[in-house]
Design a protein around this motif. Structure first.
Motif, PDB file in Angstrom:
ATOM      1  N   PRO A  30       0.733  -1.448   0.029  1.00 41.95           N
ATOM      2  CA  PRO A  30       0.024  -0.013  -0.074  1.00 41.95           C
ATOM      3  C   PRO A  30       0.772   1.139  -0.033  1.00 41.95           C
ATOM      4  N   LEU A  31       1.938   1.234   0.781  1.00 43.27           N
ATOM      5  CA  LEU A  31       3.040   2.532   0.747  1.00 43.27           C
ATOM      6  C   LEU A  31       3.457   2.511  -0.730  1.00 43.27           C
ATOM      7  N   LEU A  32       3.863   1.644  -1.391  1.00 44.08           N
ATOM      8  CA  LEU A  32       4.330   1.894  -3.011  1.00 44.08           C
ATOM      9  C   LEU A  32       3.254   2.476  -3.480  1.00 44.08           C
ATOM     10  N   GLY A  33       1.947   1.876  -3.381  1.00 42.08           N
ATOM     11  CA  GLY A  33       0.717   2.360  -4.039  1.00 42.08           C
ATOM     12  C   GLY A  33       0.125   3.700  -3.695  1.00 42.08           C
ATOM     13  N   ALA A  34       0.562   4.126  -2.527  1.00 45.66           N
ATOM     14  CA  ALA A  34       0.404   5.728  -2.089  1.00 45.66           C
ATOM     15  C   ALA A  34       1.574   6.473  -2.834  1.00 45.66           C
ATOM     16  N   ILE A  35       2.407   6.221  -3.027  1.00 47.95           N
ATOM     17  CA  ILE A  35       3.534   6.748  -4.025  1.00 47.95           C
ATOM     18  C   ILE A  35       3.418   6.996  -5.262  1.00 47.95           C
ATOM     19  N   VAL A  36       2.549   5.779  -5.852  1.00 46.36           N
ATOM     20  CA  VAL A  36       2.467   5.969  -7.130  1.00 46.36           C
ATOM     21  C   VAL A  36       1.244   6.877  -7.393  1.00 46.36           C
ATOM     22  N   VAL A  37       0.234   6.633  -6.655  1.00 45.49           N
ATOM     23  CA  VAL A  37      -1.005   7.505  -6.660  1.00 45.49           C
ATOM     24  C   VAL A  37      -0.809   8.823  -6.508  1.00 45.49           C
ATOM     25  N   ALA A  38       0.093   9.141  -5.580  1.00 42.87           N
ATOM     26  CA  ALA A  38       0.703  10.593  -5.191  1.00 42.87           C
ATOM     27  C   ALA A  38       1.321  11.418  -6.339  1.00 42.87           C
ATOM     28  N   LEU A  39       2.023  10.564  -7.190  1.00 39.53           N
ATOM     29  CA  LEU A  39       2.582  11.134  -8.263  1.00 39.53           C
ATOM     30  C   LEU A  39       1.727  11.237  -9.410  1.00 39.53           C
ATOM     31  N   LEU A  40       0.698  10.370  -9.406  1.00 34.61           N
ATOM     32  CA  LEU A  40      -0.210  10.721 -10.459  1.00 34.61           C
ATOM     33  C   LEU A  40      -1.636  11.637  -9.967  1.00 34.61           C
ATOM     34  N   GLY A  63      -2.414  14.511  -9.942  1.00 35.45           N
ATOM     35  CA  GLY A  63      -2.790  15.699 -11.169  1.00 35.45           C
ATOM     36  C   GLY A  63      -3.943  14.877 -12.237  1.00 35.45           C
ATOM     37  N   ASN A  64      -3.779  13.665 -12.287  1.00 37.87           N
ATOM     38  CA  ASN A  64      -4.747  13.018 -13.210  1.00 37.87           C
ATOM     39  C   ASN A  64      -5.533  12.083 -12.620  1.00 37.87           C
ATOM     40  N   GLU A  65      -6.880  12.727 -12.196  1.00 38.88           N
ATOM     41  CA  GLU A  65      -7.523  11.833 -11.552  1.00 38.88           C
ATOM     42  C   GLU A  65      -8.183  10.479 -12.076  1.00 38.88           C
ATOM     43  N   ARG A  66      -8.294  10.630 -13.512  1.00 37.88           N
ATOM     44  CA  ARG A  66      -8.789   9.185 -14.132  1.00 37.88           C
ATOM     45  C   ARG A  66      -7.742   8.190 -14.000  1.00 37.88           C
ATOM     46  N   ALA A  67      -6.513   8.353 -13.818  1.00 39.40           N
ATOM     47  CA  ALA A  67      -5.542   7.580 -13.899  1.00 39.40           C
ATOM     48  C   ALA A  67      -5.183   6.987 -12.324  1.00 39.40           C
ATOM     49  N   ALA A  68      -5.202   8.019 -11.476  1.00 35.73           N
ATOM     50  CA  ALA A  68      -5.058   7.733  -9.997  1.00 35.73           C
ATOM     51  C   ALA A  68      -5.993   6.906  -9.444  1.00 35.73           C
ATOM     52  N   LYS A  69      -7.236   7.163  -9.705  1.00 34.39           N
ATOM     53  CA  LYS A  69      -8.396   6.274  -8.931  1.00 34.39           C
ATOM     54  C   LYS A  69      -8.240   4.901  -9.405  1.00 34.39           C
ATOM     55  N   PRO A  70      -8.094   4.179 -10.392  1.00 36.93           N
ATOM     56  CA  PRO A  70      -8.030   3.035 -11.001  1.00 36.93           C
ATOM     57  C   PRO A  70      -6.680   2.475 -10.279  1.00 36.93           C
ATOM     58  N   VAL A  71      -5.657   3.156 -10.212  1.00 40.85           N
ATOM     59  CA  VAL A  71      -4.338   2.687  -9.887  1.00 40.85           C
ATOM     60  C   VAL A  71      -4.481   2.514  -8.308  1.00 40.85           C
ATOM     61  N   ALA A  72      -5.051   3.167  -7.585  1.00 47.11           N
ATOM     62  CA  ALA A  72      -5.349   3.139  -6.216  1.00 47.11           C
ATOM     63  C   ALA A  72      -6.040   1.964  -5.932  1.00 47.11           C
ATOM     64  N   LEU A  73      -7.253   1.637  -6.553  1.00 44.29           N
ATOM     65  CA  LEU A  73      -8.076   0.660  -6.385  1.00 44.29           C
ATOM     66  C   LEU A  73      -7.352  -0.773  -6.661  1.00 44.29           C
ATOM     67  N   GLY A  74      -6.498  -0.611  -7.753  1.00 46.69           N
ATOM     68  CA  GLY A  74      -5.777  -1.774  -8.180  1.00 46.69           C
ATOM     69  C   GLY A  74      -4.853  -2.089  -7.106  1.00 46.69           C
ATOM     70  N   PHE A  75      -4.043  -1.409  -6.518  1.00 45.23           N
ATOM     71  CA  PHE A  75      -2.983  -1.435  -5.464  1.00 45.23           C
ATOM     72  C   PHE A  75      -4.268  -2.043  -4.180  1.00 45.23           C
ATOM     73  N   SER A  76      -5.274  -1.609  -3.949  1.00 46.78           N
ATOM     74  CA  SER A  76      -5.999  -1.966  -2.868  1.00 46.78           C
ATOM     75  C   SER A  76      -6.502  -3.604  -2.997  1.00 46.78           C
ATOM     76  N   LEU A 129      -3.603   9.058   0.752  1.00 47.14           N
ATOM     77  CA  LEU A 129      -3.298   9.179   2.098  1.00 47.14           C
ATOM     78  C   LEU A 129      -4.077   7.934   2.664  1.00 47.14           C
ATOM     79  N   LEU A 130      -5.025   7.525   2.045  1.00 48.03           N
ATOM     80  CA  LEU A 130      -5.803   6.318   2.875  1.00 48.03           C
ATOM     81  C   LEU A 130      -4.833   5.062   2.547  1.00 48.03           C
ATOM     82  N   LEU A 131      -4.210   4.971   1.243  1.00 42.25           N
ATOM     83  CA  LEU A 131      -3.287   3.869   1.194  1.00 42.25           C
ATOM     84  C   LEU A 131      -2.167   3.947   2.312  1.00 42.25           C
ATOM     85  N   VAL A 132      -1.752   5.213   2.276  1.00 42.14           N
ATOM     86  CA  VAL A 132      -0.794   5.324   3.532  1.00 42.14           C
ATOM     87  C   VAL A 132      -1.055   4.898   4.859  1.00 42.14           C
TER      88      VAL A 132
END
Lengths: 670, 532
Positions: free
Chosen positions: B11-21, B23-36, B116-119
């Motif tokens: 999840p920490l890795l996921g958080a970093i990836v999502v944090a980098l993304l 600015g791009n909500e459409r990418a960030a959301k599925p990535v976060a869900l994928g990590f979870s 933050l949720l993933l962190v």
């Protein structure tokens, strides 16, 4: 007939706390008996989850599952056979296993559970079929989205049947509890079926909460059994009941009684049952007359090895029954709402059953017999009342009825037979079962015989009065509906109900007539039940045997006559007379049962909750915040909240914490 | 790689990836869900590889951190920690699914929120997995930081107040716990000559410590845990936090974060201070039962949906405390499974209430009424969550509540009887809430303003029919959509499944509870041959 143990060596066991022989289920029919529960449960799941797709056929599926269950129950009944069979147990899976607590999910197939299974699925099937017609053009349920409401109704009704079957078939007090609260849920859903009506919603909540009060008793009884015996399974509890101290047995008996009072609408937890009439009438017939509300009687009969050990416990049960039967009768005399009269009649008749099972080995089987005959005639009466309402635009005020026998002859005839059975007309079913209870009550020694028997016989007279009053006001006399309208201003056009409704009514009427004779001839039911309930013991009555039926019939005749004098001979006023005696006023106010509940339970709880809510904000939170703000270290924090430096504060706090840790660590090292 | 380490780091890795993304909500959301979801799979693997009845702590691993003070980053799971890790893994995708479109305060990015949720998830997994007392303390405190930002940054109008209050309460509790931890360290140093923070070693050393030492150690830990799993009167941060937090965060707070407190009782208070635990049990039992009754009455009196949830949880934490300190294996297994079942039931309750609020835009109970006719599915979901909350037999919560009560009755009948009153109160507060929101005629400003218009309330035909016929077509109020059903369905399945067949959870928990019981030195009073 002797009870025999599992080895069949012919040793006669005593009725008191007899260790019951329990055998494993045999054969395909017995070892698949779980299907009786699973079929309606699956029906409920499909009906509630399939959504609108099932609107067209949902009611048919709902009926089919219960009829299938009934068919299976008949097969099971014949496979178990005669009364000398031991109880069969069927282990399904381990439900709650934690070390010494091993709650088994299993079934117990014995005469007592079989009788209930047949009643539930048999009467249940009839009422399901009736509901096809009753809910077809239900006024409140019309939604314009297909008959979603009727599908939902059948889903809940299937759920009820499944839960009720778990209640009676379970082989431990915990599985009973699962069914017990399961039927409570079904009852809640069905009382509040027309949930947009605030009165229905309120009645549903009230029913559930009052039942929960009783359930606390049942739960505590289970806890006590586990603490003393380390088990909650019937077979082990009953086999080892003699290890319990007399005080423990009494405590368990009283706690179980509290549960029974909640479920069966017995004093002091009776007030929810009349309100439950807010539900559709088939619900009142099935759940709040024939089956669920008799679960309390089942519970006490099931726990008979415990009750047989405590005379005080039995006496309390009998007194609760006697008080309730009179309370029900008195209030039943005062109402003008046809369903409420029948509801109080149910309260009262269950009082008779409680009285019977409170008599110990002399009465367990009699209580069950009255439960069965009552299941027929009261279900029939409720379906009849539903049929009247169906033809009268859902009107329930008997003052707007009158002369309906001409317009709904089948309803009149079936209702009339149920009425005669209920008031104990000779040779109809209620006659046999009630007469037996009254006789057994008089057979109690000393003052108990006089008091309990007297209450029972007085109740018979009152029953005859209020039921005759209902009969006359509904079916005879002036057609008072002709110049009246519903509360919505519609005119009445009374008519007979369709065959899908009158069919079940006819079957139940036949049962009301014949069940008593069939069950009592040759002591058939009593013998059948004896492995589960012990032999029926007959005592000597305080009155001569021949006098009791004469007394009962005489008082009943007086009841009929008085009713005729009050509402048959005279014109029935459009509204209830206001200048009445204090007794009538009290009866109209439910003998102040609801007022009492409000005064001792509802208002104090609401007041306490509101007071605590203020206390929580001002007192607890205020104190904690106050303490915090007076601490020097924290006053700075509070100032910073307002200036918005919170985040930096949080971080510095953390840094401070880490430094503190380091400091403490260096001090702590040797 | 160690599976447990992966569970913490993913999840920490996921958080970093999502944090980098972000600015791009459409990418960030599925990535976060994928990590979870990947984390959920990992948790399932961990569950499958866990052997109930095996070692006390499994999947363990350790890296030296501050050897001078005997501190190492050591992790391991017992059955109780395992089920909690599984619960977080289960809840996180649902929370993300719920928050997919939830309205956030302006200028806040959803990517940041999800990161933050993933962190938070990573830190919570770590806190349950820690087997070094110092590491546990550090994580216990660090865990507050993402939560502080989640409440303070994304919450309601008084979010700053609620966030600081939450932070201060927990943080101060943690500091007191730290004092106890250091005390334990010093005691070990004095008696064995070798100070350590290793949980297993400390347990062995402290088992023989004088009662006075144990009492101080117990009280320090107790302060932290009694705030975290709020026991009355240390509970007032929770209603504010629940009221102000976004719904998804509220799920994590009442579903997972609070359980760190009850977990702490089981893992730290009892084994590290066994005698003191028994000595002070009456204190905790009293607070527990007070919590049951007080929380229930408060829940009944609440006018705000989210504060209602907070008080319901306070009542349930009372049951858990009762179960832990009654010292029977039934009650303790009940308490530990209560932690799981409360997460599922209350988690669902929070989500359903979030869906109600998403429709009406208000969290005041009085702003709703009669929704069932228009949104039957939503009503059904509220009822299912509510029935589990009131521990109806057949639902998951019944198993736990029943075990807590039947187990505690054997040793503490008076407390158990008092807590049983909570059963009645639960029926009252749940069904009253359902009645007010779902039943009766359609009413309430939140619904009528957003849907039928002001005329609907006064139109007698509309009111009488409860929103049927032509009325229904006027309403814009939607029933649940596919996404919302997807969020709730797994919870409904678990509620029924674990209610009828709880063995998978009980089997994992029971050996750990037995171990805890023997560490405290207590045995069951009731055997299958009968008790006392």
């Amino acid at each position: 007939m002797d009870q025999r143990n599992g080895l069949g060596d012919g040793v006669t066991t005593s009725v008191l706390a007899a260790p019951e022989p329990v055998q494993a289920a045999q054969g395909a029919i017995q070892s698949n008996a779980w299907l009786i529960i699973a079929i309606p449960l699956l029906g409920a799941a499909v009906l509630l989850l399939a959504g609108r797709r099932a609107n067209g056929w949902g009611h048919l599926l709902g009926c089919a599952t219960v009829i299938a269950s009934f068919g299976y129950a008949l097969a099971l009944f014949s496979s178990v056979g005669g009364s000398e069979q031991a109880a069969r147990s069927l282990h399904l899976f381990s439900w709650i296993p934690v070390n010494s607590l091993q709650v088994d999910f299993g079934l117990r197939i014995d005469p007592l559970s079989l009788v209930f299974v047949l009643l539930i699925t048999g009467v249940g099937s009839l009422i399901h079929i009736y509901s096809i017609g009753y809910m077809a053009h239900d006024q409140q349920g019309r939604t314009g989205r297909g008959n979603t409401e009727r599908r939902r109704f059948f889903g809940y009704l299937n759920l009820f049947v499944a839960a009720m079957l778990i209640l009676v078939l379970g082989n431990s007090f915990v599985t009973l509890y699962l069914g017990w609260e399961g039927v409570g849920l079904a009852s809640y859903l069905l009382i509040g079926f027309w949930q947009q009506r605030p009165s229905a919603a309120g009645a549903a909540t009230k029913a559930f909460v009052m039942n929960r009060v009783g359930d606390v008793g049942l739960a505590l009884a289970i806890f006590l059994l586990f603490a003393r015996l380390g088990t909650t399974q019937y077979a082990e509890v009953f086999a080892r009941a003699d290890e319990l101290s007399s005080g423990t047995v009494l405590a368990i008996a009283l706690l179980l009684l509290l549960g029974a009072c909640g479920k069966s609408g017995q004093v002091p937890l009776q007030a929810w049952l009349p309100d439950a009439m807010e539900g559709p009438t088939p619900v009142s017939a099935l759940i709040h007359a024939a089956t669920m509300v008799t679960a309390g009687v089942y519970l006490i009969a099931r726990a008979n090895p415990l009750y047989s050990m405590t005379e005080v416990g039995q006496l309390v049960v009998a007194i609760v029954g006697a008080v309730t039967l009179l309370v029900g009768c008195v209030i039943g005399c005062a109402y003008d709402d046809i369903k409420k009269v029948l509801a109080y009649s149910t309260v009262s008749q269950i009082g008779y059953m409680m009285l019977a099972v409170g008599l110990g080995p002399a009465g367990y089987a009699l209580g069950i017999m009255h439960l069965l005959t009552h299941g027929f005639f009261k279900a029939g009466l409720f379906l009849g009342a539903g049929s009247v309402m169906h033809g009268m635009r859902d009107e329930v005020d008997m003052r707007k009825f009158g002369g309906l026998y001409r317009y709904m002859p089948i309803t009149f005839a079936t209702f009339g037979l149920g009425y005669l059975a209920l008031i104990g007309f000779p040779f109809l079913s209620g006659y046999y079962s009630k007469e037996a209870i009254i006789g057994a009550a008089f057979a109690e020694p000393g003052w108990r015989g006089w008091v309990l028997g007297g209450a029972a016989v007085l109740g018979a007279g009152l029953t005859a009065f209020y039921m005759t009053r209902l009969m006359l006001m509904t079916f005879f006399g002036e057609r008072r509906w002709r110049n009246r309208t519903t509360s919505e201003g519609e005119e009445f056009h009374p008519h007979e109900s369709p065959a899908v409704m009158t069919g079940p009514m006819i079957v139940l009427a036949v049962g009301s007539v014949a069940a008593g004779f069939l069950l009592t001839s040759g002591e058939r039911l009593v013998h059948f039940l004896s492995p589960a309930l012990g032999e029926l013991q007959e005592g000597h009555t305080v009155l001569p045997h021949s006098v009791i039926p004469v007394l009962t019939l005489g008082l009943s005749a007086v009841g009929v006559l008085v009713a005729w004098l009050v509402v048959g001979r005279r014109r029935v006023p459009d509204t209830a007379p206001q200048r009445v005696s204090p007794v009538v006023r009290a009866a109209r106010a439910d003998l102040y049962g609801n007022a009492l509940n409000r005064a001792v339970a509802v208002r104090p709880t609401v007041g306490l909750a509101d007071g605590l809510a203020r206390f929580d904000r001002a007192g607890v939170d205020g104190t904690v915040n106050g303490v915090a703000s007076t601490l020097g270290a924290l006053s700075g924090v509070l100032r910073r909240w307002q200036t918005g430096f919170v985040r930096s504060y949080a971080m510095s706090m953390l840094v401070g914490g880490v430094l503190l840790v380091a400091a403490l660590l260096s001090v702590g090292t040797p | 790689m160690n599976l447990l380490l992966a569970l913490i780091l993913l999840p920490l890795l996921g958080a970093i990836v999502v944090a980098l993304l972000r600015g791009n909500e459409r990418a960030a959301k599925p990535v976060a869900l994928g990590f979870s979801l990947a984390e959920l799979v990992l948790a399932a693997v961990a569950w499958a590889s866990y052997r109930p009845g095996g070692a006390r702590l499994q999947l363990s691993g350790s890296i030296e951190w501050i050897p001078t003070y005997g501190i190492s980053l050591s992790f391991g799971l017992d059955g109780i920690a395992l089920v909690m890790v599984a619960v977080i893994a289960l809840l996180m995708p649902l929370v993300l699914g719920f928050s997919w479109r939830e309205r956030l305060p302006s200028e806040r990015s959803r990517g940041g929120f999800f990161a933050l949720l993933l962190v938070e998830q990573a830190l919570t997994v770590a806190v349950f997995a820690a087997t070094d007392v110092f590491v546990f303390y550090v994580l216990f405190e660090i865990m507050l930081i993402p939560m502080y930002f989640l409440i303070g940054g994304y919450g309601g109008s008084r979010r700053q107040y609620a966030a600081v209050k939450f932070f201060l309460y927990s943080f101060l509790g943690g500091l007191i716990m730290l004092a106890s931890a250091i005390g334990a360290y010093s005691y070990a140093a004095r008696t064995t000559g070798q100070g350590t923070f290793d949980w297993a070693t400390l347990r062995g050393v402290l088992a023989d410590a004088p009662t006075s030492v144990q009492v101080w150690i117990f009280l320090g830990f107790f302060a932290a845990f009694a705030i975290k799993a709020p026991l009355v009167p240390l509970h007032t941060w929770l209603p504010d936090a629940a009221e102000q937090a976004p719904i998804g965060v509220a799920v994590i707070v009442v579903g997972v974060l609070d359980k760190v407190g009850t977990f702490g009782f089981l893992r730290y208070s009892l084994p590290l201070a066994p005698e003191a635990s028994q000595l002070l049990a009456p204190l905790v039992l009293t607070l527990g039962v007070v919590g049951v009754l007080y929380g229930s009455l408060q829940a009944f009196a609440q006018t705000d949906l989210k504060r209602f949830i907070a008080y319901v949880s306070i009542a349930h934490f009372g049951f858990i405390a009762l179960g832990i300190f009654a010292f029977t294996s039934q009650a303790q297994v009940g308490a530990a499974s209560y932690m799981v079942n409360h997460s599922i039931a209350t988690g669902m309750l929070v989500l359903v209430i979030g869906m109600i609020i998403a429709r009406g835009g208000s969290s005041r109970i009085a702003d709703y009424g009669g929704m069932a006719r228009v949104t039957p599915l939503l009503a059904g979901m509220l009822l299912v969550a509510g029935l589990s909350t009131l521990s109806l037999p057949g639902t998951n919560s019944f198993i736990s509540e029943f075990l807590v009560l039947i187990g505690s009755f054997a040793t503490r009948p008076v407390f158990a009887i008092l807590a049983t009153v909570g059963m009645v109160l639960a029926a009252v507060y749940v069904l009253r809430l359902y009645q007010r929101i779902m039943q009766g005629p359609l009413s309430g400003t939140a619904l009528l303003d957003s849907a039928g218009g002001p005329g609907a309330a006064t139109d007698p035909e509309f009111a009488a029919s409860g929103g049927t016929g032509s009325g229904a077509s006027r309403l814009a109020l939607r029933d649940l959509d596919g996404r919302e059903i997807g969020v709730l369905a797994p919870l409904v399945v678990l509620i029924v499944l674990l209610g009828l067949y709880p063995a998978p959870v009980l089997d994992v928990i029971t050996p750990s509870v037995e171990a805890t019981m023997s560490e405290v030195g207590v045995t069951d009073p009731v055997t299958s041959q009968g008790g006392n």
